[in-house]
Design a protein around this motif. Sequence first.
Motif, mmCIF file in Angstrom:
data_model
loop_
_atom_site.group_PDB
_atom_site.id
_atom_site.type_symbol
_atom_site.label_atom_id
_atom_site.label_comp_id
_atom_site.label_asym_id
_atom_site.label_seq_id
_atom_site.Cartn_x
_atom_site.Cartn_y
_atom_site.Cartn_z
ATOM 1 N N GLY A 121 45.089 27.093 39.938
ATOM 2 C CA GLY A 121 46.441 26.913 39.397
ATOM 3 C C GLY A 121 47.141 25.714 39.996
ATOM 4 N N TYR A 146 43.540 20.885 40.408
ATOM 5 C CA TYR A 146 43.905 21.545 39.136
ATOM 6 C C TYR A 146 44.896 20.654 38.372
ATOM 7 C CZ TYR A 146 46.232 24.814 35.934
ATOM 8 O OH TYR A 146 46.782 25.417 34.823
ATOM 9 N N LYS A 198 44.564 19.099 34.658
ATOM 10 C CA LYS A 198 45.532 19.429 33.618
ATOM 11 C C LYS A 198 46.151 18.166 33.015
ATOM 12 C CE LYS A 198 49.606 22.151 32.673
ATOM 13 N NZ LYS A 198 50.702 22.916 33.270
ATOM 14 N N SER A 231 41.072 31.211 32.153
ATOM 15 C CA SER A 231 41.413 31.472 30.754
ATOM 16 C C SER A 231 42.840 32.000 30.729
ATOM 17 C CB SER A 231 40.431 32.497 30.164
ATOM 18 O OG SER A 231 40.633 32.612 28.782
ATOM 19 N N GLY A 278 60.108 26.512 29.785
ATOM 20 C CA GLY A 278 59.296 27.441 30.588
ATOM 21 C C GLY A 278 59.033 28.710 29.807
ATOM 22 N N PHE A 291 45.267 43.170 33.213
ATOM 23 C CA PHE A 291 46.625 42.845 33.636
ATOM 24 C C PHE A 291 47.624 43.587 32.752
ATOM 25 C CE2 PHE A 291 46.234 39.430 36.753
ATOM 26 C CZ PHE A 291 44.942 38.950 36.543
ATOM 27 N N SER A 322 50.812 43.599 33.097
ATOM 28 C CA SER A 322 51.908 42.959 33.839
ATOM 29 C C SER A 322 53.277 43.508 33.467
ATOM 30 C CB SER A 322 51.878 41.457 33.603
ATOM 31 O OG SER A 322 50.605 40.958 33.931
HETATM 32 O O1 CP3 Z 1 43.889 34.196 37.996
HETATM 33 C C1 CP3 Z 1 43.326 33.182 37.570
HETATM 34 O O2 CP3 Z 1 43.092 32.173 38.269
HETATM 35 C C2 CP3 Z 1 42.801 33.183 36.139
HETATM 36 C C3 CP3 Z 1 43.646 32.534 35.239
HETATM 37 C C4 CP3 Z 1 44.820 33.248 34.602
HETATM 38 C C5 CP3 Z 1 45.781 32.528 33.883
HETATM 39 N N1 CP3 Z 1 46.603 33.408 33.261
HETATM 40 C C6 CP3 Z 1 45.839 31.066 33.795
HETATM 41 C C7 CP3 Z 1 47.174 30.503 33.638
HETATM 42 C C8 CP3 Z 1 45.139 34.595 34.474
HETATM 43 C C9 CP3 Z 1 44.473 35.811 35.098
HETATM 44 C C10 CP3 Z 1 46.264 34.676 33.604
HETATM 45 C C11 CP3 Z 1 46.846 35.957 33.167
HETATM 46 C C12 CP3 Z 1 48.128 35.954 32.456
HETATM 47 N N2 CP3 Z 1 48.580 35.040 31.556
HETATM 48 C C13 CP3 Z 1 49.075 36.985 32.550
HETATM 49 C C14 CP3 Z 1 48.939 38.239 33.354
HETATM 50 C C15 CP3 Z 1 48.986 37.927 34.819
HETATM 51 C C16 CP3 Z 1 50.310 38.037 35.453
HETATM 52 O O3 CP3 Z 1 50.691 37.043 36.103
HETATM 53 O O4 CP3 Z 1 50.911 39.101 35.421
HETATM 54 C C17 CP3 Z 1 50.158 36.651 31.721
HETATM 55 C C18 CP3 Z 1 51.426 37.461 31.537
HETATM 56 C C19 CP3 Z 1 49.833 35.433 31.081
HETATM 57 C C20 CP3 Z 1 50.617 34.673 30.094
HETATM 58 C C21 CP3 Z 1 51.031 33.403 30.682
HETATM 59 N N3 CP3 Z 1 50.203 32.299 30.815
HETATM 60 C C22 CP3 Z 1 52.265 33.077 31.302
HETATM 61 C C23 CP3 Z 1 53.458 33.997 31.371
HETATM 62 C C24 CP3 Z 1 52.168 31.771 31.795
HETATM 63 C C25 CP3 Z 1 53.219 30.984 32.546
HETATM 64 C C26 CP3 Z 1 54.060 30.198 31.601
HETATM 65 C C27 CP3 Z 1 54.981 29.269 32.396
HETATM 66 O O5 CP3 Z 1 56.174 29.321 32.134
HETATM 67 O O6 CP3 Z 1 54.477 28.552 33.277
HETATM 68 C C28 CP3 Z 1 50.869 31.312 31.489
HETATM 69 C C29 CP3 Z 1 50.303 30.006 31.846
HETATM 70 C C30 CP3 Z 1 49.168 30.018 32.771
HETATM 71 N N4 CP3 Z 1 48.060 30.792 32.632
HETATM 72 C C31 CP3 Z 1 49.001 29.200 33.920
HETATM 73 C C32 CP3 Z 1 47.754 29.486 34.455
HETATM 74 C C33 CP3 Z 1 47.104 28.838 35.637
HETATM 75 C C34 CP3 Z 1 49.990 28.138 34.388
HETATM 76 C C35 CP3 Z 1 49.730 26.915 33.588
HETATM 77 C C36 CP3 Z 1 50.232 25.692 34.311
HETATM 78 O O7 CP3 Z 1 51.433 25.549 34.457
HETATM 79 O O8 CP3 Z 1 49.390 24.876 34.718
#
Ligand code: CP3
Length: 360
Positions: A39, A45, A49, A85, A104, A216, A218
Amino acid sequence: MIRFGSRQPIVMNGRERFLGAIELKPVDRTPVWVMRQAGRYLPEYRAMKAVYGFRGMVTQPEVASEVTIQPILRFPSLDAAILFSDILVIPEAMGMAYSFRDEGGIGMEWQFATEQDLMRLQPGSIMDRLGYVLDAAKRVKVRLGGERALLGFGGSPWTLATYMVEGGSSRDFATIREMTVRDPSLLEQLLERITEATISYFRALVAAGVDAIQVFDSWGSACPDGTYEKWSIRWIRDIISEVGNDVPVILFSKGMSAYREEWKSTGARVFSLDSSVSLRMWAEADPGRAYAVQGNLDPELLNGDPESVVAETRKVLGSVGSLRGHIFNLGHGILPDANIECVEAMLDTIVEQSPADQAG
Ligand code: CP3
């Protein structure tokens, strides 16, 4: 409880340690991985990205596998890799794409609201559109060479439904909470479709070689009072009954650790605790437990100084009481402004752990 003589250390690799802890077997040290370990806090990372964008990283298997491995290369003590993913690839494959809002949070392409919207969803063939995930999983599997565990993951049906019904990230979950009352049968049909899609997705991940799956949930705590079983747990149980015999499933249902009996009824083998709970108290309240626990260092600590991280890591390590049935993790995902030195301090403290450190 089992103790080891320090003169005859059992040497395990990360995969053995991780799977051993899930089976409540004795391990040489507590296994560890970090939610969102690939991340934004990692410069490598951010560099990827900048080139590919988030979606590009997720959908191109060579890139997804590279990003999955990044934290392992930087922190060799991590015992598991989690496939890079997102939980939202399922709604996307069902016919509802996701994107990032400028302010966001997540925005979905459209909002699920009516009976007619069921026709827009295509669960039967979702795997036709998710081949890239399986390709990434196979690549990672090869690169890990059996030395570390590979985790697949997905969202709980309820948590995915919140995004689909709210049209994206939500503060109050008002729309889906209203749907639970106004049109419960419509919501049930949506949850059934997501459950079906998730089962085929998880089966395919298992065939691609993942060692375990984390669900998850969440937003489990957004279920209206008294409806956690009906709207979230039931569907998780359906999923685990289909895949839980093939791989162990870890359940992370944030804010819901008071619902231990509901959790146990899902068949999950590991429960991941958030940082609002005392891991020690939670584990001790069920002394005969047949499941492992995961957690639960406060992710905020990693934005601070390494000394407090060492102290708090020791506290979490001691809290489960024996070198069995505990997987170290954070209480929730690592934050974008986490310090690398704090992650190192946490991992070093875990690696230096010896059985003698363990109370109980
Ligand atoms: O854990 C890991 O390293 C695997 C990757 C992973 C991501 N998302 C990559 C990601 C996992 C396990 C998730 C799960 C996920 N995605 C959840 C459940 C986990 C939790 O935190 O409760 C949820 C609710 C999501 C949906 C989602 N994706 C959100 C709410 C966001 C954030 C949006 C924001 O405002 O930044 C994402 C983006 C996301 N998914 C990122 C990552 C690394 C951040 C992307 C970035 O900013 O580079």
